[in-house]
Design a protein around this motif. Structure first.
Motif, PDB file in Angstrom:
ATOM      1  N   GLU A  38       1.192  -7.133  -5.430  1.00 45.75           N
ATOM      2  CA  GLU A  38       0.160  -6.202  -5.872  1.00 45.75           C
ATOM      3  C   GLU A  38      -0.246  -6.409  -7.331  1.00 45.75           C
ATOM      4  N   ARG A  76      -2.069  -8.552  -8.594  1.00 49.50           N
ATOM      5  CA  ARG A  76      -3.493  -8.889  -8.731  1.00 49.50           C
ATOM      6  C   ARG A  76      -4.375  -7.652  -8.882  1.00 49.50           C
ATOM      7  N   TYR A  77      -3.835  -6.477  -8.501  1.00 53.65           N
ATOM      8  CA  TYR A  77      -4.608  -5.235  -8.630  1.00 53.65           C
ATOM      9  C   TYR A  77      -4.540  -4.654 -10.048  1.00 53.65           C
ATOM     10  N   THR A 114      -5.954  -4.916 -13.035  1.00 52.72           N
ATOM     11  CA  THR A 114      -7.165  -5.525 -13.577  1.00 52.72           C
ATOM     12  C   THR A 114      -7.591  -4.838 -14.878  1.00 52.72           C
ATOM     13  N   GLY A 170     -11.467  -8.476 -14.130  1.00 47.18           N
ATOM     14  CA  GLY A 170     -10.547  -9.047 -13.145  1.00 47.18           C
ATOM     15  C   GLY A 170      -9.086  -8.919 -13.526  1.00 47.18           C
ATOM     16  N   ALA A 171      -8.245  -9.692 -12.854  1.00 50.72           N
ATOM     17  CA  ALA A 171      -6.796  -9.619 -13.031  1.00 50.72           C
ATOM     18  C   ALA A 171      -6.371  -9.876 -14.472  1.00 50.72           C
ATOM     19  N   VAL A 192      -2.773 -13.692 -15.277  1.00 49.15           N
ATOM     20  CA  VAL A 192      -3.301 -14.894 -14.622  1.00 49.15           C
ATOM     21  C   VAL A 192      -2.642 -16.153 -15.184  1.00 49.15           C
ATOM     22  N   PRO A 219      -4.694 -15.281 -10.326  1.00 48.23           N
ATOM     23  CA  PRO A 219      -3.647 -14.261 -10.463  1.00 48.23           C
ATOM     24  C   PRO A 219      -2.254 -14.848 -10.233  1.00 48.23           C
TER      25      PRO A 219
END
Length: 263
Positions: free
Chosen positions: A140, A142-143, A145, A187-188, A191, A197
């Motif tokens: 999770e 990647r969420y 952000t 975004g993420a 990274v 990500p």
């Protein structure tokens, strides 16, 4: 004659995509089927060979890994309607309490943070704090952000379930500063150098590198232990098992009880 062709595997992958399985799950299922095909070689695909493969897995891997591979194969056999090919998973006794030699302590967590700071790995330093502060899964990450940290809330959609994760104010402040410094505008937040990500392998690899400097056993250093530490800390303070289950995204309170080792 039953045969696992490239076309069949592609159809299976498309099926998993249409079923809205997670990307990591799709990759795992397809790899497991491909590995079985490679092991099978030119031998006839039959129940006897599947059972032989199960025995081979038992000799080479831990029970949990064996069951994961068998789950992939059974899913594939269901897709192909080869129901007679399915095999039973191994029976594994659940451990209610974690082994002390694998459980990360608060002191060890602090030492990992200090080691990350000393190595000037700001990304890992903040990532460990994010996982431990919010209880999110590695899948999770990647969420997390830029948009989420500015709202103070991340909308998590994982394993077919949606939930909200709230960020502590101090964590938001640190993540905003980090994103600004790294010139990440959308975004993420976490990274790679290529802008993708971070995944489990990236995070695990980075954490392993801290072990020696932090004087922490490698057995304890994996991302899931940060989430586990978060659960134990929250429960020790709040004693609210239902709310904790919601935070962690557990569908069963019993799963959360195992996390907290509540008797």
């Amino acid at each position: 004659m039953k045969e696992i062709t490239n076309g069949v595997i592609q159809s299976f992958e498309n099926y998993l995509i249409n079923e809205e399985k997670a990307g990591a799950t799709i990759g795992k299922y397809v790899r497991d089927v491909c590995e079985f095909r490679l092991w099978l070689g030119k031998r006839e695909l039959c129940k006897t060979e599947v059972l032989a493969y199960k025995s081979y897995l038992c000799e080479c891997y831990a029970p949990a890994s064996v069951n994961a591979a068998l789950s992939s194969l059974n899913c594939f056999f269901n897709f192909m309607e080869w129901y007679d090919m399915r095999v039973k998973r191994l029976k594994i006794q659940k451990h209610i309490f974690s082994s002390s030699d694998k459980e990360l302590t608060k002191d060890e967590y602090d030492r990992l943070l200090q080691a990350a700071r000393q190595k000037k790995n700001e990304r890992l330093y903040l990532l460990m704090q994010t996982i431990c502060s919010t209880g999110i899964r590695v899948s999770e990450v990647r969420y997390i952000t830029v948009e989420a940290i500015h709202r103070g809330i991340a909308e998590i959609n994982c394993k077919g379930k949606r939930r909200r994760v709230f960020f502590p104010a101090q964590l938001c402040k640190m993540l905003k500063a980090y994103a600004k410094e790294q010139k990440i505008k959308r975004g993420a937040v976490f990274v790679t150098k290529n802008g993708t990500p971070l995944d489990r392998s990236n995070i695990w690899s980075d954490m392993k590198k801290l072990c020696k400097a932090a004087n922490v056993s490698e057995k304890k250093v994996f991302p899931h232990n940060l989430r586990h530490l978060s659960a134990r800390t929250y429960y020790s303070l709040q004693k609210d098992i239902v709310r904790l289950a919601d935070i962690l995204g557990h569908s069963s309170v019993n799963t959360t009880r195992i996390y907290t080792m509540e008797s």
